[in-house]
Design an enzyme around this catalytic site. Structure first.
Site, PDB file in Angstrom:
ATOM      1  N   THR A 100      58.699  33.277  21.940  1.00  0.00           N
ATOM      2  CA  THR A 100      60.093  33.610  21.710  1.00  0.00           C
ATOM      3  C   THR A 100      60.981  33.251  22.887  1.00  0.00           C
ATOM      4  OG1 THR A 100      59.126  35.532  20.475  1.00  0.00           O
ATOM      5  CG2 THR A 100      61.635  35.641  20.945  1.00  0.00           C
ATOM      6  N   LYS A 175      63.727  34.933  14.609  1.00  0.00           N
ATOM      7  CA  LYS A 175      63.136  35.691  15.411  1.00  0.00           C
ATOM      8  C   LYS A 175      63.870  36.863  16.105  1.00  0.00           C
ATOM      9  CE  LYS A 175      59.571  37.256  18.188  1.00  0.00           C
ATOM     10  NZ  LYS A 175      58.259  38.398  17.358  1.00  0.00           N
ATOM     11  N   LYS A 243      62.459  40.974  27.277  1.00  0.00           N
ATOM     12  CA  LYS A 243      63.139  39.450  27.612  1.00  0.00           C
ATOM     13  C   LYS A 243      63.864  39.176  26.324  1.00  0.00           C
ATOM     14  CE  LYS A 243      60.010  36.990  26.220  1.00  0.00           C
ATOM     15  NZ  LYS A 243      59.556  36.209  24.743  1.00  0.00           N
TER      16      LYS A 243
END
Ligand code: NAP
Length: 301
Positions: A100, A175, A243
């Protein structure tokens, strides 16, 4: 190099990458694996994988190369770095990044690879460590249709819900939408379980009821029991969700969009990281809620 993908390079054998690579071997693909900490590749080599000493070496004489590393700069390292994939992958190969990372950086890497005749798909996943082990991941794919069609059997070895969502970067954008929900759902699960505890309810019974109705979610079903049992092992680490939330906020800033719920969730995950839980599973966010409420899930009510 064959049109049909038979040989797959795999870079990054972490919590997700190792079981995903294992599922490729089980499905009959020839896997050539690289991991930065080389001892982590021992197990996979014993199960039939070839070993590579650099990311570039993993990309040599294969039809596709999967990357499953941590953040944007790590993917840039393994693809564009001195020992990176771009220098040794053959023209006609396809790089499939399943980490990701930033959609913008993805589009840049895709362009750099295209100049050498190498395709690129961004194919981040959802479904956690359990989905990676069972081969039931949700995979959201951005990139060219012809690369997607060619890579579909590879995805089918690792996932169940596989969707081509658009051009390069679209998989990563999807995502990030997923991570908004993941973060907010965990906040909701934490608050609900603390209320149940404060009300003197049996938490296992509460979970059983709530997962059967309109409140059900992946987080409630999979992480609710881990919270109740005090199991804070990863799964998906707090620092990795932070993150992702950083990437979400960058995308929101680009679109001049307020994300109020996600910002609030982000603060709770920052708080729990400050409490020393960065390497624990995201369900450990319950500890931040325990701290602000003065209650714990495991104490007698
Ligand atoms: P992890 O267990 O920390 O594994 C990260 C892997 O990347 C390790 O193999 C690590 O190598 C390697 N790596 C990191 N930086 C590198 C670099 N600069 N060069 C070479 N190798 C590097 O993380 P994970 O949970 O598998 O997550 C991987 C990706 O999947 C992340 O982008 C994450 O956000 C995403 N994801 C995770 C989950 C989940 O539930 N865990 C779910 C969906 C998506 P070393 O072994 O040497 O450290």
């Amino acid at each position: 190099m064959s049109a049909e993908i038979k040989k797959v390079g795999f870079v990054g054998l972490g919590i997700m990458g190792l079981p995903m690579a294992r599922n490729l071997i089980k499905a009959g693909f020839e896997v050539k694996a690289y991991n930065r900490t080389s001892s982590k590749a021992d197990q996979l080599a014993a199960e039939g994988a070839l070993r590579a000493e650099t990311p570039g070496a993993a990309a040599e004489e294969v039809d596709a190369i999967i990357t499953m590393v941590t953040d944007t700069s790590d993917v840039e390292d393994v693809i564009l770095g001195k020992e990176g994939i771009i220098h040794r992958a053959e023209s006609g190969a396809v790089v499939i990044d399943m980490s990701t990372i930033s959609p913008k950086a993805t589009r840049k890497m895709s362009k750099a690879l295209a100049e050498r005749g190498i395709g690129m798909l961004d194919a981040p996943v959802s479904g956690g460590d359990v989905g990676a082990q069972k081969g039931t991941l949700t995979i959201m794919v951005g990139g060219r249709e012809q690369d997607y069609t060619r890579a579909l059997p590879v995805f089918e070895a690792m996932g169940k819900t596989i969707t081509h969502v658009g051009p390069s970067g679209a998989g990563q954008c999807t995502k990030l939408c997923n991570q908004v929900l993941v973060a907010i759902h965990l906040v909701a699960v934490s608050e609900s379980l603390l209320l149940a505890k404060a009300s003197g309810l049996d938490l296992h019974k509460t979970l059983q009821v709530l997962t059967g109705g309109a409140a059900n979610s992946w987080s409630l079903q999979n992480l609710g029991p881990r919270i109740v049992d005090g199991d804070h092992n990863p799964g998906f680490m707090v620092r990795l969700l932070l993150k992702d939330l950083r990437l979400v906020m960058e995308a929101a800033a680009d679109g001049d969009l307020p994300l109020i719920g996600a910002s609030m969730a982000q603060q709770m995950f920052i708080a729990v990281q400050k409490m020393g839980c960065g390497d624990l599973g995201t369900q450990s966010v319950i500890r931040a809620f325990e701290a602000v409420s003065g209650r714990t899930i495991t104490e007698p009510v």
